[in-house]
Design an enzyme around this catalytic site. Structure first.
Site, PDB file in Angstrom:
ATOM      1  N   HIS A   1      39.777  33.738  52.881  1.00  0.00           N
ATOM      2  CA  HIS A   1      39.949  34.659  51.747  1.00  0.00           C
ATOM      3  C   HIS A   1      41.377  34.487  51.217  1.00  0.00           C
ATOM      4  O   HIS A   1      42.189  35.410  51.271  1.00  0.00           O
ATOM      5  CB  HIS A   1      39.651  36.114  52.168  1.00  0.00           C
ATOM      6  CG  HIS A   1      39.369  37.053  51.024  1.00  0.00           C
ATOM      7  ND1 HIS A   1      38.262  37.875  50.981  1.00  0.00           N
ATOM      8  CD2 HIS A   1      40.045  37.307  49.879  1.00  0.00           C
ATOM      9  CE1 HIS A   1      38.267  38.595  49.855  1.00  0.00           C
ATOM     10  NE2 HIS A   1      39.353  38.276  49.177  1.00  0.00           N
TER      11      HIS A   1
ATOM     12  N   TYR B   1      31.363  42.535  39.746  1.00  0.00           N
ATOM     13  CA  TYR B   1      32.210  43.625  39.255  1.00  0.00           C
ATOM     14  C   TYR B   1      31.892  44.003  37.815  1.00  0.00           C
ATOM     15  O   TYR B   1      31.901  45.160  37.456  1.00  0.00           O
ATOM     16  CB  TYR B   1      33.694  43.245  39.356  1.00  0.00           C
ATOM     17  CG  TYR B   1      34.221  43.263  40.766  1.00  0.00           C
ATOM     18  CD1 TYR B   1      34.733  44.426  41.320  1.00  0.00           C
ATOM     19  CD2 TYR B   1      34.203  42.114  41.553  1.00  0.00           C
ATOM     20  CE1 TYR B   1      35.212  44.459  42.623  1.00  0.00           C
ATOM     21  CE2 TYR B   1      34.676  42.137  42.859  1.00  0.00           C
ATOM     22  CZ  TYR B   1      35.181  43.314  43.385  1.00  0.00           C
ATOM     23  OH  TYR B   1      35.646  43.350  44.677  1.00  0.00           O
TER      24      TYR B   1
ATOM     25  N   GLU C   1      30.741  42.157  47.547  1.00  0.00           N
ATOM     26  CA  GLU C   1      31.793  43.026  46.981  1.00  0.00           C
ATOM     27  C   GLU C   1      31.286  43.664  45.702  1.00  0.00           C
ATOM     28  O   GLU C   1      30.626  43.014  44.885  1.00  0.00           O
ATOM     29  CB  GLU C   1      33.053  42.236  46.605  1.00  0.00           C
ATOM     30  CG  GLU C   1      33.906  41.818  47.760  1.00  0.00           C
ATOM     31  CD  GLU C   1      35.140  41.042  47.303  1.00  0.00           C
ATOM     32  OE1 GLU C   1      35.671  41.310  46.203  1.00  0.00           O
ATOM     33  OE2 GLU C   1      35.563  40.159  48.069  1.00  0.00           O
TER      34      GLU C   1
ATOM     35  N   ASN D   1      29.572  38.518  44.631  1.00  0.00           N
ATOM     36  CA  ASN D   1      30.492  39.599  44.248  1.00  0.00           C
ATOM     37  C   ASN D   1      30.233  39.920  42.787  1.00  0.00           C
ATOM     38  O   ASN D   1      30.337  39.040  41.926  1.00  0.00           O
ATOM     39  CB  ASN D   1      31.953  39.158  44.415  1.00  0.00           C
ATOM     40  CG  ASN D   1      32.348  39.014  45.877  1.00  0.00           C
ATOM     41  OD1 ASN D   1      31.580  39.346  46.782  1.00  0.00           O
ATOM     42  ND2 ASN D   1      33.555  38.516  46.109  1.00  0.00           N
TER      43      ASN D   1
ATOM     44  N   GLU E   1      34.981  33.516  46.840  1.00  0.00           N
ATOM     45  CA  GLU E   1      35.331  33.375  45.431  1.00  0.00           C
ATOM     46  C   GLU E   1      36.228  32.185  45.103  1.00  0.00           C
ATOM     47  O   GLU E   1      37.364  32.358  44.624  1.00  0.00           O
ATOM     48  CB  GLU E   1      36.026  34.646  44.913  1.00  0.00           C
ATOM     49  CG  GLU E   1      35.097  35.801  44.693  1.00  0.00           C
ATOM     50  CD  GLU E   1      35.715  36.906  43.830  1.00  0.00           C
ATOM     51  OE1 GLU E   1      36.736  36.666  43.159  1.00  0.00           O
ATOM     52  OE2 GLU E   1      35.175  38.012  43.840  1.00  0.00           O
TER      53      GLU E   1
ATOM     54  N   ARG F   1      32.965  43.992  56.438  1.00  0.00           N
ATOM     55  CA  ARG F   1      33.344  42.625  56.075  1.00  0.00           C
ATOM     56  C   ARG F   1      34.866  42.549  56.026  1.00  0.00           C
ATOM     57  O   ARG F   1      35.498  43.269  55.244  1.00  0.00           O
ATOM     58  CB  ARG F   1      32.755  42.253  54.711  1.00  0.00           C
ATOM     59  CG  ARG F   1      33.213  40.899  54.238  1.00  0.00           C
ATOM     60  CD  ARG F   1      32.595  40.468  52.898  1.00  0.00           C
ATOM     61  NE  ARG F   1      33.188  39.206  52.531  1.00  0.00           N
ATOM     62  CZ  ARG F   1      33.689  38.908  51.331  1.00  0.00           C
ATOM     63  NH1 ARG F   1      33.625  39.772  50.333  1.00  0.00           N
ATOM     64  NH2 ARG F   1      34.253  37.732  51.118  1.00  0.00           N
TER      65      ARG F   1
HETATM   66  C1  BGC Z   1      38.388  39.547  45.608  1.00  0.00           C
HETATM   67  C2  BGC Z   1      39.190  40.652  46.245  1.00  0.00           C
HETATM   68  C3  BGC Z   1      39.828  41.500  45.156  1.00  0.00           C
HETATM   69  C4  BGC Z   1      38.723  42.137  44.337  1.00  0.00           C
HETATM   70  C5  BGC Z   1      39.204  43.054  43.226  1.00  0.00           C
HETATM   71  C6  BGC Z   1      37.630  39.955  44.390  1.00  0.00           C
HETATM   72  O1  BGC Z   1      37.901  39.025  43.409  1.00  0.00           O
HETATM   73  O2  BGC Z   1      37.575  38.905  46.548  1.00  0.00           O
HETATM   74  O3  BGC Z   1      40.139  40.085  47.090  1.00  0.00           O
HETATM   75  O4  BGC Z   1      40.709  42.441  45.650  1.00  0.00           O
HETATM   76  O5  BGC Z   1      37.939  41.131  43.753  1.00  0.00           O
HETATM   77  O6  BGC Z   1      39.981  42.368  42.298  1.00  0.00           O
END
Ligand code: BGC
Length: 508
Positions: free
Chosen positions: A127, A301, A378, A299, A172, A83
């Site tokens: 992006h 995290y 992500e 995404n 995002e 990607r």
């Molecule tokens: C974004 C990336 C970023 C990653 C880590 C996401 O919010 O799409 O561009 O580097 O998180 O912060």
């Protein structure tokens, strides 16, 4: 064989995509070359104090010049899909009007090389690198930018529609609005707080227009969009904490996912807009925004723990420091982000909570009954890396066990959650893209937050695969071996088994 690599491989359903992700502005460098125009991020990053230690994105990973080397790293890793994002200012320098053939040429070469190497291309249309003339005209506060993005998507579709397997229209929008227009931590550096709301709608409209343009061009790939999702966790059973978590959920999750997947903004937002004439979406807009998707990009995290009251800062504890920014103290704020107790944190100060990967998927399934197939577009972690010299083997080693563990736990949790009987069993999970292939320009945090499977020495541009890279390579090899054992002669994914493959030579 690392046992956990083998175990994870055994969990992978047939056809599950394992990929890596990057974005143009974060890796390419070459900002002034071959006709690329400036972007809002070029200007923001040049402002003193905007980026940690005033680090510059001008060279970054120099991927623009080293692209074949980076594709070779992906090939050796064995991933199914890559990607990347198309740089709008490289392809259409003014944000409208003429196209730059050299810009198109770069992505032509990238896509062809990926396909030659059996790697499936997933292209993100937007992006965050808005062409400067559009940013100067108001950026996402200006409705016109959405129409310009639709035109840009048409250009991309005409050029690459015959070869790209998956398209992400917009990445995002929540981060662009919150960090860029509400808090001023990202380009364009506006701190409009609640007045940033129109930038939400205009990005979502941009998504709808881009989707419409891709469909009109009959691209052969699947089309989706990507939102970040963070489960909101009240800091206590106190009703105010619960209310605060609910508000954050609306502001960061529902505000972006509901319009796309349900065709309407959350009620609380619609009620608030009753008082404001600057934000009144029409039903035509909502129809564009909620057109059917082939897949939804998520995404994930971390979760976010929310407490009532002003607290200490507007961003997670540790993050303000990591970004070199003075965001401490938001007097009068109704709620704040609190730390999870007894929890490991990444270098960014983000809590490591793999169990919330399952919560995120389960909440998505519950909220959106017609959720299309999902790709986690992500997931990954920044940890400070240590380069160790292995004198005997004459090579450099980067033992990033924590990143490896993060990825193993998150991918494993996502797979378990979406199996029959899992917490999110109705979610049709199709793949996971690791953020990121290599260390890169992490926006306001500059080069200080490495997320890569591959270490980049930003002085020499030497790339060194980390332990997490070799681990993922093992997962992919184990999957291939297992499938070959089940069906004689069959290979899973798009690559041929290569038992004798040497890992890429670590740089000395
Ligand atoms: C974004 C990336 C970023 C990653 C880590 C996401 O919010 O799409 O561009 O580097 O998180 O912060």
């Amino acid at each position: 064989m690392n046992a956990s690599a083998k175990e994870l491989a055994a969990l992978l359903p047939p056809g599950f995509t394992l990929g890596v992700a990057t974005s143009a502005f974060q890796i390419e460098g070459a900002l002034d070359e071959d006709g690329r125009g400036p972007s809002g991020w070029d200007v923001f990053a040049a402002k003193p104090g905007a980026i940690v230690e005033d680090q510059s994105p001008a060279v970054s990973c120099d991927h623009y010049h080293r692209m074949p080397e980076d594709v070779a790293l992906m090939k050796d890793l064995g991933i199914d899909s890559y990607r990347f994002s198309l740089s709008w200012p490289r392809i259409q320098p003014g944000g409208s009007g003429p196209v730059n053939p050299a810009g198109l040429g770069f992505y032509d070469r990238l896509i062809d090389l990926l396909l030659e190497n059996g790697i499936s291309p997933m292209a993100t249309v937007y992006h965050w690198d808005t062409p400067l003339p559009l940013e100067e005209a108001g950026g996402w506060m200006n409705r016109d930018t959405a129409y310009r993005l639709g035109e840009f998507a048409a250009i991309a579709a005409a050029a690459f529609g015959d070869r790209v397997d998956r398209w992400v229209t917009v990445n995002e929008p929540a981060t662009v609005t919150t960090n860029g227009y509400a808090l001023g931590m990202h380009a364009p550096g506006e701190a409009l707080m609640l007045k940033a709301l129109p930038s939400v709608h205009h990005q979502l409209l941009g998504h709808g227009l881009a989707l419409q343009a891709l469909r009109a061009a009959n691209v052969r790939g699947e089309i989706g969009m990507t939102n970040v999702y963070s489960p909101m966790v009240p800091a206590s059973a106190n009703p105010l904490d619960k209310l605060s978590a609910g508000l954050m959920d609306v502001a960061q999750n529902r505000l972006y996912a509901d319009p796309v997947l349900l065709g309407k903004y959350p009620d609380i937002i619609r009620a608030a807009t009753f008082f404001s004439s600057s934000f009144s979406p029409s039903s035509e807009d909502m129809d564009l925004i909620s057109q059917p998707l082939d897949f939804y990009g998520l995404n994930y995290y971390m979760p976010t723990r929310v407490a009532s009251g002003p607290g200490e800062g507007a961003v997670p504890p540790g993050m303000a420091e990591a970004m070199g920014d003075d965001l401490s103290g938001t007097p009068g704020a109704p709620f704040h982000i609190a730390s999870f107790p007894d929890t490991e944190h990444t270098a960014y100060g983000w809590p490591v909570k793999p169990d919330y990967m399952a919560v995120a998927l389960a909440e998505m399934a519950e909220r959106y009954p017609d959720l299309p197939p999902v790709y986690i577009t992500e997931g990954g972690a920044s940890f400070e890396d240590v380069v160790v010299r292995d004198a005997a083997a004459d090579r450099r080693i980067i033992p990033d066990e924590r990143r490896l563990r993060y990825l193993a736990d998150h991918i494993g949790t996502a797979l378990e959650a979406t199996r029959p009987g899992g917490a999110a069993e109705s979610v049709d999970l199709r793949g996971y893209y690791v953020w990121s292939l290599m260390d890169n320009f992490e926006w306001s945090a500059g080069y200080k937050q490495p997320f890569g499977l591959v270490h980049v020495d930003f002085d020499t541009q030497v790339r060194t695969p980390k332990a997490s890279y070799y681990w993922l390579q093992e997962v992919i090899a184990a999957r291939r071996a297992a499938s070959a054992a089940h069906v004689p002669g069959a290979a899973v994914g798009q690559q041929e088994p290569d038992a004798d493959a040497e890992p890429p030579r670590p740089a000395g």
